[in-house]
Write an enzyme that holds these catalytic residues in place. Structure first.
Site, PDB file in Angstrom:
ATOM      1  CE  LYS A 114     -49.896 -14.151   2.111  1.00  0.00           C
ATOM      2  NZ  LYS A 114     -49.922 -12.881   1.341  1.00  0.00           N
ATOM      3  N   GLY A 175     -55.417  -8.272  -4.976  1.00  0.00           N
ATOM      4  CA  GLY A 175     -55.263  -7.329  -6.093  1.00  0.00           C
ATOM      5  C   GLY A 175     -56.522  -6.804  -6.531  1.00  0.00           C
ATOM      6  CB  ALA A 201     -56.009 -10.443  -0.291  1.00  0.00           C
ATOM      7  CG  ASN A 223     -47.104  -6.134  -3.079  1.00  0.00           C
ATOM      8  OD1 ASN A 223     -46.694  -7.145  -3.569  1.00  0.00           O
ATOM      9  ND2 ASN A 223     -46.666  -5.071  -3.664  1.00  0.00           N
ATOM     10  CB  THR A 224     -52.039  -4.809  -5.714  1.00  0.00           C
ATOM     11  OG1 THR A 224     -51.657  -6.125  -5.865  1.00  0.00           O
ATOM     12  CG2 THR A 224     -52.484  -3.940  -7.082  1.00  0.00           C
TER      13      THR A 224
END
Length: 283
Positions: A114, A175, A201, A223-224
């Site tokens: 990535k 995030g 994102a 992720n976050t």
């Protein structure tokens, strides 16, 4: 069997898979491995998500470069998961290329990566000129490149023409948890390219993931949203369900929107007319 790139509403979901760089995946949720309390929590969240592809920031996570520290490879064995090394923290094409060449050495020739080249440390917005330059070098170097990019359909098409294997436009800033701020651009990208389009994102909660899939995107990377939740494992499980529900809604084909055109949900034929006067014949 569906490929994840040319799906149309109304298809059967039984054999629905995501095709990336010649390999099929059952899960359309990709999950990051950073920001968790420890590797045990990382593994528990990944397992709850059902993800088969996990991203790892080479500059921040040990996958063997630090021999005396715990390694993510022990918590998430590459035999069970597809690793997706990323260039988080890179601000130039040269840094990104150098980082992914290191990842290929650490992972025994692994070439699915990535790419992300950031514009500044405040917004983490992609630097697209540097991203395009790095993509060209990496593709020429034999990498199979999934690329984080702005939600620009023209540049998405340029990345496809270069030979990248997946387009990963941001929904909002990394995030931020702000969700999908520009669904129209995501749809334009989905219509413009034939590669898998994976929202990357900005996802904050399960409804954001479902919306991305309902728009026709092929997958969601996060992720976050999971790692920063009060209960990361439970949130991972919720995200799994949201991605599945959104995908099935896309394949089913939603009803048309009808402004000022209400329609009863049950048949009206044979109903008693409440305004009709009762006559002698009705007594």
């Amino acid at each position: 069997m569906t490929t994840g790139t040319m799906d149309t509403p109304g298809q059967d979901t039984q054999n629905d898979t995501l095709l990336i760089a010649g390999k099929r995946y059952r899960s359309r949720l990709l999950i990051g491995t950073g920001k968790y309390r420890d590797f045990a929590e990382t593994r528990a969240a990944v397992d709850a998500s059902g993800a088969e592809i996990v991203t790892v920031a080479i500059r921040r996570t040990n996958i063997g470069q630090n021999a005396n520290e715990p390694s993510l490879l022990d918590a998430l064995p590459p035999s069970l998961y597809t690793y997706l090394p990323n260039t988080a923290g890179c601000y130039s094409a040269d840094d990104a290329v150098r980082t992914l060449r290191l990842a290929r050495e650490l992972l025994d020739g692994h070439d699915l990566v990535k790419l992300e080249v950031l514009g500044d440390a405040h917004t983490l917005y992609p630097n697209m000129p540097e991203t395009l330059a790095a993509a060209a070098t990496l593709v020429k170097d034999g990498f199979r490149v999934m690329v984080y990019c702005s939600d620009d359909p023209i540049q998405a098409k340029m990345l496809e023409d270069m030979g990248c294997v997946a387009i990963m436009p941001l929904a909002s800033l990394i995030g931020s948890g702000m969700g999908i701020l520009n669904p129209w651009n995501l749809q334009l990208i989905r219509d413009k390219v034939s590669l898998p389009v994976i929202v990357d994102a900005g996802v904050g909660t399960a409804s954001d993931a479902a919306i991305a899939m309902e728009l026709g995107c092929d997958g969601v990377l996060m992720n976050t949203a999971v790692a920063a939740a009060r209960d990361p494992v439970l949130m991972a499980r919720a995200m799994k369900k949201a991605v599945q529900a959104g995908r099935e809604a896309w394949l089913a084909g939603r009803m048309p929107r009808k402004l000022y055109s209400a329609a009863p949900s049950s048949p009206a034929a044979g109903m008693i007319d409440p305004v009709r006067k009762v006559g002698a014949q009705d007594r």
